[in-house]
Design a protein around this motif. Structure first.
Motif, PDB file in Angstrom:
ATOM      1  N   GLU A  94     -27.435 -62.381 -55.729  1.00  0.00           N
ATOM      2  CA  GLU A  94     -26.240 -61.563 -55.369  1.00  0.00           C
ATOM      3  C   GLU A  94     -26.202 -61.473 -53.674  1.00  0.00           C
ATOM      4  OE1 GLU A  94     -24.904 -57.323 -56.946  1.00  0.00           O
ATOM      5  OE2 GLU A  94     -26.910 -57.356 -56.332  1.00  0.00           O
ATOM      6  N   TRP A  95     -27.280 -61.450 -52.987  1.00  0.00           N
ATOM      7  CA  TRP A  95     -27.432 -61.524 -51.645  1.00  0.00           C
ATOM      8  C   TRP A  95     -26.628 -62.812 -51.132  1.00  0.00           C
ATOM      9  CZ3 TRP A  95     -30.215 -64.630 -48.098  1.00  0.00           C
ATOM     10  CH2 TRP A  95     -30.044 -63.942 -46.779  1.00  0.00           C
ATOM     11  N   MET A  96     -26.985 -64.008 -51.453  1.00  0.00           N
ATOM     12  CA  MET A  96     -26.504 -65.260 -51.276  1.00  0.00           C
ATOM     13  C   MET A  96     -25.209 -65.341 -51.436  1.00  0.00           C
ATOM     14  SD  MET A  96     -29.691 -68.122 -51.806  1.00  0.00           S
ATOM     15  CE  MET A  96     -29.649 -67.777 -53.736  1.00  0.00           C
ATOM     16  N   TRP A  97     -24.623 -64.805 -52.547  1.00  0.00           N
ATOM     17  CA  TRP A  97     -23.158 -64.739 -52.595  1.00  0.00           C
ATOM     18  C   TRP A  97     -22.358 -63.900 -51.318  1.00  0.00           C
ATOM     19  CZ3 TRP A  97     -20.677 -67.822 -55.072  1.00  0.00           C
ATOM     20  CH2 TRP A  97     -21.025 -68.757 -56.473  1.00  0.00           C
ATOM     21  N   ASP A  98     -22.932 -62.705 -51.023  1.00  0.00           N
ATOM     22  CA  ASP A  98     -22.510 -62.013 -50.113  1.00  0.00           C
ATOM     23  C   ASP A  98     -22.454 -62.655 -48.712  1.00  0.00           C
ATOM     24  OD1 ASP A  98     -22.440 -59.952 -51.673  1.00  0.00           O
ATOM     25  OD2 ASP A  98     -24.300 -58.681 -51.305  1.00  0.00           O
TER      26      ASP A  98
END
Length: 176
Positions: A94-98
């Motif tokens: 999820e952080w990488m998508w952000d």
């Protein structure tokens, strides 16, 4: 049934990765066209270096998603091997998508507003530091709560029901 879920995940991953690949290519192309054609005077070696350095994390993340999320098929037609990892997972994914989305936004800002807009990319490490801090504080409070749960027999160690019963003069509990 398990194969159906794996095939559904594979289809969803393929769709997500294809869409992300198109968006990434479009955003980078628009940036290069705007900076290279419209704002040619301000597109210096420094600008190109900033672009390469600050867009590299998103390109690495894009490659990583392709590596872990793209389904694999066998040599025979329709032979399904692996669906890939879930690209909608919580946590690091999820952080990488952000990071990927924020880089798109920064590319748009930098394409239109110039090199100083790359400073908006500083929000990524600031956000990461804030997440790490809140996680650490939450874990520390959770550990403190577990340590205090077996307390010395104060009101915090008793349940509300026990406190009400003692208030009414009912059964008294002995705490050691």
């Amino acid at each position: 049934m398990a194969r159906k879920a794996a095939k559904t995940l594979a289809a969803r991953n393929t769709q997500t990765l294809n869409r992300t690949l198109i968006i990434t290519a479009a955003v980078h192309a628009v940036f290069l066209l705007l900076r290279g054609l419209l704002f040619r005077r301000s597109f210096t070696t420094r600008s190109l270096t900033l672009y390469l350095v600050l867009s590299a994390p998103s390109l690495i993340i894009q490659f990583w998603f392709e590596r872990i999320g793209r389904p694999t098929y066998g040599a025979a037609p329709g032979e399904f091997r692996r669906s890939g990892e879930d690209l909608e997972a919580k946590g690091l994914t999820e952080w990488m998508w952000d990071v990927l989305y924020w880089t798109y936004i920064c590319l748009g800002f930098a394409a239109v507003l110039g090199d100083w807009a790359w400073w908006s990319w500083a929000a990524v490490p600031a956000y990461s530091a804030w997440l790490a801090y809140t996680t650490f504080v939450g874990a520390r409070q959770g550990m403190a709560g577990m340590a205090g749960a077996g307390g010395e027999g104060g009101d915090s160690a008793r349940s509300k029901r026990q406190q009400k019963m003692e208030k009414r003069g009912g059964q008294r509990m002995q705490y050691h």
